[in-house]
Scaffold this active site. Structure first.
Site, PDB file in Angstrom:
ATOM      1  N   ARG A 125       0.825  -1.214   0.000  1.00 38.60           N
ATOM      2  CA  ARG A 125       0.000   0.000   0.000  1.00 38.60           C
ATOM      3  C   ARG A 125       0.854   1.257   0.000  1.00 38.60           C
ATOM      4  O   ARG A 125       0.462   2.284  -0.543  1.00 38.60           O
ATOM      5  CB  ARG A 125      -0.990  -0.012   1.169  1.00 38.60           C
ATOM      6  N   TYR A 148     -16.977  18.797 -11.134  1.00 40.01           N
ATOM      7  CA  TYR A 148     -17.326  17.522 -11.760  1.00 40.01           C
ATOM      8  C   TYR A 148     -18.526  16.904 -11.030  1.00 40.01           C
ATOM      9  O   TYR A 148     -18.546  16.832  -9.788  1.00 40.01           O
ATOM     10  CB  TYR A 148     -16.080  16.646 -11.635  1.00 40.01           C
ATOM     11  N   ASP A 198      -9.331  20.414  -8.477  1.00 39.30           N
ATOM     12  CA  ASP A 198      -9.389  19.344  -9.466  1.00 39.30           C
ATOM     13  C   ASP A 198      -8.710  19.895 -10.716  1.00 39.30           C
ATOM     14  O   ASP A 198      -9.237  20.764 -11.408  1.00 39.30           O
ATOM     15  CB  ASP A 198     -10.852  18.979  -9.746  1.00 39.30           C
ATOM     16  N   LYS A 222      -7.281  10.490 -17.588  1.00 41.94           N
ATOM     17  CA  LYS A 222      -7.466  11.354 -18.758  1.00 41.94           C
ATOM     18  C   LYS A 222      -6.159  11.525 -19.522  1.00 41.94           C
ATOM     19  O   LYS A 222      -5.708  10.600 -20.154  1.00 41.94           O
ATOM     20  CB  LYS A 222      -8.078  12.684 -18.311  1.00 41.94           C
TER      21      LYS A 222
END
Ligand SMILES: *Cc1c(COP(=O)(O)O)cnc(C)c1O
Length: 378
Positions: A50, A103, A175, A200
């Site tokens: 992790r 968003y 963002d 993206k």
């Protein structure tokens, strides 16, 4: 070094094997030779995935290099990354100011989850600038930004907003998916936490979901703590693809940005188009801010059809041949999406002259893309 150069050289493997690329370590566990080594390894190393084995550790390093950040948290999706940034920015109960353009799934988190944590949400006009001071109360904990807004492309005055935030001890998170961290650096403009969807432009090939958050100084420590508490993780295979995407990010962004601006200019000249929402156009109301803070445009923007309603707009775009109808953007392939059903604003309700359509311009030849659009709009 220019950031384009750092993107190539940051996060390269340091092992003695001479590998150009960091290998994919498929393991949950790294065994320790002794119990003492398990808890106090020398030199320091990770014994559980992790915390980031290879290539995720290298991906963190590369993203820190891109932003000049002290810590990079990796997350399973862009949405998870934005949420981690919000949680890092909000210290306790109170109020968060959220850009009206965020968003849609982030908006849903703000509306449905934050109140359960004792945090109320106030949406603000993304063009508010320094006037955000008028909204700040003793309860304000954080400001959430997105610039440009990913449906309607308003650019926010980040330095002005962050200056006010800092004066009031309010943290800021953004963002930053549209710029991929390359066309603008929100940390340099005063933002505390920058999150992006690596799905993206960084991924660029529409083949995985992932996200990242970066921060500097004491905010980096805060981010590291929240990251650990929330158990976010990215698969090493996706980490590999994200790191590979970073190496070609600047040329892909340049290509789709240039094609996007060209198509935006041509669209603007057509009679059936009421408006083209692209901050790189001189006609865009935030063009001056865009020129001040951004080094270029990504290939994603919208336009408004003149007098054609949302339903007819949806029927129209089904006729396009090279543009796939789909969510997301930033991939090698061009996409088109009708936006009206996603517009959920409350602070500054959207008023369009007709259907709002978003394009993500991919890496096809720009003239081929234009022929497709021109045929439709004719
Ligand atoms: C796609 C997107 C996200 C979410 O990213 P996922 O990787 O799909 O979870 C967040 N913000 C913006 C602006 C996006 O376009």
């Amino acid at each position: 070094m220019k950031r384009e150069t750092r993107l190539i050289h940051a996060g390269r493997p340091k092992g003695d094997k001479g590998l150009v690329n960091a290998p994919v370590d498929r393991a949950s566990t790294v065994l320790a030779p002794t119990t003492a080594e398990l808890y106090n390894p020398t030199p320091p190393r990770r014994h559980y995935a992790r915390g980031g084995l290879s290539p995720n550790a290298e991906l963190r390093e590369a993203l820190c290099g891109l932003y000049g950040a002290d810590h990079c948290a990796l997350a399973s999706s862009g949405l998870a990354a934005v949420i981690l940034a919000i949680r890092s920015a909000i210290e306790g109960p109170g109020e968060v100011l959220v850009s009206d353009t965020v968003y849609a799934p982030v908006r849903r988190f703000c509306n449905e989850e934050l109140p359960r944590l004792g945090v109320s949400v106030t949406y603000y006009d993304p063009r508010i600038g320094a006037d955000i001071e008028k909204l700040i109360t003793r309860e304000t904990r954080a400001i959430l930004l997105e610039s440009p807004g990913s449906l309607t492309f308003e650019v926010q005055d980040l330095p002005a907003i962050c200056k006010v935030a800092e004066a009031h001890g309010v943290r800021t998170a953004i963002d930053d998916t549209w710029t991929a961290g390359l066309l603008m650096n929100p940390l340099d403009l005063g933002v505390d936490f920058a999150a992006q969807s690596l799905t993206k432009y960084v991924g660029g090939h529409s083949d995985f979901l992932a996200g990242a958050v970066v921060a500097r100084g004491s905010m980096a420590d805060e981010l590291k703590t929240r990251e650990g508490l929330y158990g976010q993780h990215m698969s090493p295979d996706d980490g590999f693809l994200a790191l590979r995407g970073l190496r070609t990010l600047s040329m892909r962004l340049e290509r789709s940005g240039a094609s996007g601006l060209e198509i935006a200019k041509r669209l603007e000249a057509l009679p059936k188009i009421a408006r083209v929402l692209h901050p790189g156009l001189e006609s865009h109301p935030d063009h001056t801010l865009f020129k001040r803070d951004f080094s270029g445009a990504a290939g994603c923007f919208s336009f408004v059809l003149d007098g054609i309603n949302a339903r007819d707009g949806e029927a129209m775009i089904e006729q396009l041949k090279l543009f796939g109808i789909g969510f997301s953007w930033g991939g090698y392939e061009s996409l088109v999406m009708p936006c009206d059903r996603q517009l959920k604003r409350t602070a500054v309700p959207w008023k369009g002259e007709g259907a709002l359509i978003r394009l993500s311009i991919g890496l096809e030849d720009v003239e081929d893309l234009w022929s497709d659009l021109e045929r439709l709009l004719a």
